[in-house]
Design a protein around this motif. Structure first.
Motif, mmCIF file in Angstrom:
data_model
loop_
_atom_site.group_PDB
_atom_site.id
_atom_site.type_symbol
_atom_site.label_atom_id
_atom_site.label_comp_id
_atom_site.label_asym_id
_atom_site.label_seq_id
_atom_site.Cartn_x
_atom_site.Cartn_y
_atom_site.Cartn_z
ATOM 1 N N SER A 1 5.721 -8.721 -11.407
ATOM 2 C CA SER A 1 5.497 -7.515 -10.611
ATOM 3 C C SER A 1 4.817 -6.458 -11.467
ATOM 4 N N SER A 2 4.032 -5.612 -10.810
ATOM 5 C CA SER A 2 3.317 -4.558 -11.516
ATOM 6 C C SER A 2 2.906 -3.472 -10.535
ATOM 7 N N SER A 3 2.447 -2.357 -11.083
ATOM 8 C CA SER A 3 2.002 -1.245 -10.249
ATOM 9 C C SER A 3 0.611 -0.834 -10.667
ATOM 10 N N GLY A 4 -0.274 -0.649 -9.690
ATOM 11 C CA GLY A 4 -1.605 -0.131 -9.946
ATOM 12 C C GLY A 4 -1.719 1.289 -9.462
ATOM 13 N N GLN A 5 -2.945 1.747 -9.270
ATOM 14 C CA GLN A 5 -3.151 3.130 -8.858
ATOM 15 C C GLN A 5 -2.709 3.362 -7.416
ATOM 16 N N GLU A 6 -3.059 2.435 -6.503
ATOM 17 C CA GLU A 6 -2.792 2.647 -5.089
ATOM 18 C C GLU A 6 -1.729 1.705 -4.529
ATOM 19 N N THR A 7 -1.477 0.604 -5.192
ATOM 20 C CA THR A 7 -0.530 -0.389 -4.683
ATOM 21 C C THR A 7 0.424 -0.855 -5.770
ATOM 22 N N LYS B 1 0.841 -1.190 0.000
ATOM 23 C CA LYS B 1 0.000 0.000 0.000
ATOM 24 C C LYS B 1 0.886 1.253 0.000
ATOM 25 N N GLY B 2 0.491 2.220 -0.815
ATOM 26 C CA GLY B 2 1.273 3.448 -0.881
ATOM 27 C C GLY B 2 2.397 3.405 -1.894
ATOM 28 N N ALA B 3 2.431 2.369 -2.759
ATOM 29 C CA ALA B 3 3.515 2.259 -3.739
ATOM 30 C C ALA B 3 3.003 2.309 -5.176
ATOM 31 N N GLY B 4 1.753 2.744 -5.356
ATOM 32 C CA GLY B 4 1.185 2.830 -6.692
ATOM 33 C C GLY B 4 1.370 4.194 -7.323
ATOM 34 N N SER B 5 0.752 4.383 -8.486
ATOM 35 C CA SER B 5 0.962 5.599 -9.272
ATOM 36 C C SER B 5 0.454 6.859 -8.578
ATOM 37 N N VAL B 6 -0.516 6.717 -7.665
ATOM 38 C CA VAL B 6 -1.016 7.864 -6.913
ATOM 39 C C VAL B 6 0.105 8.545 -6.140
ATOM 40 N N PHE B 7 1.130 7.775 -5.797
ATOM 41 C CA PHE B 7 2.200 8.282 -4.936
ATOM 42 C C PHE B 7 3.463 8.656 -5.704
ATOM 43 N N ASN B 8 3.347 8.787 -7.016
ATOM 44 C CA ASN B 8 4.495 9.265 -7.785
ATOM 45 C C ASN B 8 4.921 10.638 -7.276
ATOM 46 N N PRO B 9 6.216 10.843 -7.066
ATOM 47 C CA PRO B 9 6.676 12.140 -6.559
ATOM 48 C C PRO B 9 6.424 13.285 -7.529
ATOM 49 N N ASP B 10 6.275 12.974 -8.799
ATOM 50 C CA ASP B 10 5.969 13.962 -9.829
ATOM 51 C C ASP B 10 4.904 13.332 -10.711
ATOM 52 N N SER B 11 3.761 14.002 -10.877
ATOM 53 C CA SER B 11 2.642 13.400 -11.595
ATOM 54 C C SER B 11 2.913 13.201 -13.076
ATOM 55 N N SER B 12 3.964 13.821 -13.611
ATOM 56 C CA SER B 12 4.277 13.648 -15.035
ATOM 57 C C SER B 12 5.160 12.430 -15.287
ATOM 58 N N THR B 13 5.541 11.738 -14.220
ATOM 59 C CA THR B 13 6.477 10.617 -14.338
ATOM 60 C C THR B 13 5.779 9.284 -14.092
ATOM 61 N N GLN B 14 6.556 8.220 -14.193
ATOM 62 C CA GLN B 14 6.065 6.885 -13.836
ATOM 63 C C GLN B 14 7.088 6.199 -12.925
ATOM 64 N N THR B 15 7.527 6.910 -11.924
ATOM 65 C CA THR B 15 8.520 6.351 -11.010
ATOM 66 C C THR B 15 7.999 5.083 -10.333
ATOM 67 N N ALA B 16 6.760 5.116 -9.865
ATOM 68 C CA ALA B 16 6.174 3.946 -9.199
ATOM 69 C C ALA B 16 6.090 2.764 -10.151
ATOM 70 N N GLU B 17 5.644 3.033 -11.373
ATOM 71 C CA GLU B 17 5.491 1.958 -12.345
ATOM 72 C C GLU B 17 6.837 1.353 -12.728
ATOM 73 N N PHE B 18 7.837 2.188 -12.955
ATOM 74 C CA PHE B 18 9.171 1.677 -13.291
ATOM 75 C C PHE B 18 9.751 0.866 -12.137
ATOM 76 N N THR B 19 9.567 1.350 -10.917
ATOM 77 C CA THR B 19 10.107 0.644 -9.752
ATOM 78 C C THR B 19 9.530 -0.764 -9.672
ATOM 79 N N ALA B 20 8.224 -0.866 -9.774
ATOM 80 C CA ALA B 20 7.581 -2.177 -9.680
ATOM 81 C C ALA B 20 8.020 -3.099 -10.801
ATOM 82 N N ALA B 21 8.069 -2.588 -12.011
ATOM 83 C CA ALA B 21 8.432 -3.430 -13.150
ATOM 84 C C ALA B 21 9.855 -3.965 -13.035
ATOM 85 N N LEU B 22 10.758 -3.134 -12.545
ATOM 86 C CA LEU B 22 12.169 -3.529 -12.485
ATOM 87 C C LEU B 22 12.460 -4.534 -11.375
ATOM 88 N N LEU B 23 11.553 -4.710 -10.432
ATOM 89 C CA LEU B 23 11.802 -5.644 -9.335
ATOM 90 C C LEU B 23 12.074 -7.055 -9.843
#
Length: 433
Positions: free
Chosen positions: A99-105, A52-74
């Motif tokens: 591994s994958s990233s959703g909106q909230e997780t 919880k708290g690791a999805g796209s909602v929590f990207n530090p910059d809304s123009s990026t996909q930091t959360a999505e890249f992090t999950a995919a690279l695991l």
């Protein structure tokens, strides 16, 4: 048949096997929530770990996909195994790890044989992907390029353009709008340092939900949960709470677009996972536009008027108010007339509610098809994750069809009149003349 093919085939169980699902649920001393359903018919185990708290909602910059890249690279390699070696190792031990990233997780999943040698090795590999991801520069560059290419391609389609604009309109200042703000420049500026920082701050034991379905006992599941997360921090460095959504404000966007078709989206923020009106909203949505050819919108816009091949209304419940979205394509010359008809159907439904016959048909479809949503271990483990992440009751899978079966026309009418107002709808027309 290969071992992996056997695992996939054996995971399928008849719906009757899930008539009475016994969910065992507990928390570890570090705060990890674990949900277990024992299934000893076949020697397989499905595991899904949600953070919880690791999805796209929590990207530090809304123009990026930091959360999505992090999950995919695991699962693209670990410190001791590059991408190719990681894939070889998972094949050798007959394990599927993804591994994958959703909106909230963010989620990491595992399917393995329950035999001790296989499961122990699979858990070790899963744990290494969580605690010591490789974050390889070359793999990251490839994923980034794929994301940029995909975004550029989607931006040429009217449906993506309309859906993105709709999300911006209904969530202009809320993190649920992050996915609509991604840009090529934002994707390109994400660095491996950003990803490492996101991983350090958002993957921990206290925000993890572990769902387990398969051939393991409670004692084995406790050991499995501990082994999977061993080495992660006990607590996150960040807050995973999501702010409430502002009261809906109607906004309109009409955008030119090449081609003969217009794509139309309208709706509003509406439904939460723990919504007191959840079942009335869901059943009503089925009748309005979620029931395919049986729905009011389809009968009006497709069957009677011939404006479109298909029109759908979709509810997307979330921690806070997720959207009600009505969407369809039509010829540009029919855009305004079809929109007027769609609004008329929606307005009438809000005012009058469903008929007894419509509700009877909706109940038959929703209740009758519900067991098919979790008729395999792989489907069931996702429902366990859902129950854990959103703190739903242990008897959720039994309560859902029972609650729908008891609904009355008046309950649905009351919920929709209180909660849904056409004057709060935002509307997007891409391809407007």
């Amino acid at each position: 048949m290969s071992i992996k093919s056997f695992i996939l085939a054996a995971a399928l169980l008849p719906a009757a096997a899930f008539a009475d699902i016994n969910i065992q649920r507990w928390h570890t001393p570090q705060g990890t929530q674990v949900l277990l359903v024992e299934r000893h018919e076949n020697p397989i185990v499905d595991v899904e770990i949600s953070f919880k708290g690791a999805g796209s909602v929590f990207n530090p910059d809304s123009s990026t996909q930091t959360a999505e890249f992090t999950a995919a690279l695991l699962t693209d390699g670990t410190k001791s195994l590059d991408e190719e070696a990681f894939n070889r190792r998972s094949n050798d031990i007959a394990a599927d790890i993804a591994s994958s990233s959703g909106q909230e997780t963010a989620t990491v999943s595992l399917r393995s044989l329950s035999q001790s040698t296989n499961l122990t090795a699979a858990l070790a590999l899963l744990n290494e992907s969580l605690t010591a991801p490789r974050f390889d520069a070359a793999v990251f560059a490839r994923r980034k390029q794929q994301a940029v290419t995909a975004l550029k391609q989607r931006e040429t389609t009217p449906d993506f353009t309309a859906e993105r604009m709709f999300t911006r309109l209904i969530y202009p200042h809320h993190p649920y709008g992050n996915s609509a703000n991604i840009t090529v420049a934002g994707l390109e500026k994400v660095s491996l340092d950003d990803i490492r920082a996101f991983h350090r701050s958002r993957y921990a034991k206290n925000n993890a939900v572990i769902a387990i379905v398969g051939d393991v006992t409670r004692i084995q599941a406790e050991k499995l949960a501990a082994a999977a997360l061993d080495g992660l921090p006990d607590t996150t460095q960040t807050d995973s709470r999501i702010a409430p959504v502002d009261k809906p404000q109607a906004r309109t966007s009409e955008m030119p677009f090449a081609g003969e078709q217009a794509h139309i989206v309208l709706g509003m923020p509406l439904i939460q996972r723990n919504d007191p009106d959840y079942y009335a909203l869901v059943a009503g949505n089925y009748i309005l536009g979620g029931g395919g050819f049986d729905s009011r919108l389809m009968k009006k816009l497709r069957d009677e008027k011939g404006y479109t091949y298909g029109v759908y209304s979709i509810l997307e419940p979330a921690s806070q108010a997720g959207p009600l979205r009505i969407e369809y394509s039509t010829q540009k010359k029919n855009a305004r007339a079809s929109l007027a008809n769609a609004r008329s159907v929606i307005e009438t439904f809000i005012a009058q509610g469903p008929t007894e016959e419509e509700l009877k048909q909706a109940k038959a479809n929703i209740v009758g098809g519900f067991p098919l949503r979790f008729d395999s271990n792989a489907k069931l483990v996702k429902y366990l994750s859902l129950i854990g992440v959103y703190n739903l009751p242990d008897d959720y899978l039994q309560r859902y069809p029972e609650a729908v079966s008891k609904l009355t026309v008046q309950q649905i009418k009351d919920a929709w009149r209180r909660r849904v107002n056409l004057s709060d709808f935002s509307t997007v027309v891409v391809g407007a003349e």
